[in-house]
Design an enzyme around this catalytic site. Sequence first.
Site, short mmCIF file in Angstrom:
data_model
loop_
_atom_site.label_atom_id
_atom_site.label_comp_id
_atom_site.label_asym_id
_atom_site.label_seq_id
_atom_site.Cartn_x
_atom_site.Cartn_y
_atom_site.Cartn_z
N LYS A 33 -6.43 -11.02 -8.63
CA LYS A 33 -7.67 -11.05 -7.84
C LYS A 33 -8.68 -10.02 -8.35
CE LYS A 33 -8.57 -10.70 -3.33
NZ LYS A 33 -8.45 -10.46 -1.91
N LYS A 39 -11.50 -3.93 -6.32
CA LYS A 39 -12.15 -2.65 -6.59
C LYS A 39 -11.13 -1.62 -7.07
CE LYS A 39 -12.10 -1.57 -1.74
NZ LYS A 39 -12.82 -2.09 -0.61
N LYS A 61 0.83 -1.21 0.00
CA LYS A 61 0.00 0.00 0.00
C LYS A 61 0.86 1.26 0.00
CE LYS A 61 -4.30 -1.46 2.27
NZ LYS A 61 -5.07 -1.36 3.52
#
Length: 343
Positions: free
Chosen positions: A205, A208, A121
Amino acid sequence: MNDTPIHYSGPERVFSGVQPSGALHLGNYLGALKKFAVMQHDHECLYCVVDLHAITVPQDPKLLKQQTREIAAAYLAAGVDPKKAIVYNQSRVRGHTELAWYFNCVARIGWLSRMTQFKDKAGKNSEAMSVGLYDYPVLQAADILLFKATHVPVGEDQKQHLELSRDIAAKFNNDFKVPGFFPLPEPMIKGPGARIMSLRDGKAKMSKSDPSDNSRINLTDTPEQMAKKIKKAKSDAGVIPETEKEMDDRPEVQNLVGIYAALADISDQAVLDEFAGQGFGAFKPALADLVVDKLQPVSDLMRRYLSDPEELDRILAAGADRANALAEPILGDIRKVIGFSGA
Ligand code: TRP
């Protein structure tokens, strides 16, 4: 504490959380929400909207409130019954932040510095990230152990955070000489729908944050959008094989078959038995129908719940009362164990 058992001997309890950050998709539905609804029938379950985790990155306050309700609505629309399972948002239960502080003093900096999700992240920008983002897994451990939860349904990507929770629980038990005080929570990762992949790339995966909206089916998509995305999904020129083994190097085929199986509540092999020998021109329309069939009632219900925000807030408040009632005696014990005056 001589009679304290060495191993945790409390009841089984399930805890899971979903962040209120943006639209939910088919992967969230099959990997989490649908399982949550099934588990409430034979387990004591807490399903939390983790708004404290959301603020580890900047959030618009109005949007945060709306997205918190959206996740709550999605839990309910997927079949979670708030009279059975405890449904609430994290910030209503102060014990999460309190226990996170105690665990900050148990967890080691070295443990946190190995967390791959933070590295992913933060990227090259880790110096500019909030301390909260770095500390995120400690708060997650507090979420689970505030209720002495024993089982945690999560995706594969949360495995490392669950290991950290176990390490924190074990170190607390050990440091304060209270063997078996906290359970070592187990991840529940497997099961149908555990790995729903992008419709554009069978190796990534469904997410979003994927820039292509065609890579995912959103719970808020119209039936036409859903059907179109399935028909556009990446596949290959082959046919549906007879055995699972033959899908080994065909990730997109595996994904579409897996989605069909998870939605229809049948095994991958049962899907192959039904469609073996057929091409994607035949399989995709059947899959599109099934997706629309299963997801539209969920998105309709979700919209219905969202049209009454006061009622949703009442449900979250009632869930928080139940969560607090479970957490308070545990927190009281924790304060005593640590040695606080007044505990
Ligand atoms: N980190 C989890 C995720 O991103 C969300 C979460 C927060 C969670 N606290 C939790 C999941 C406790 C399970 C248990 O998916």
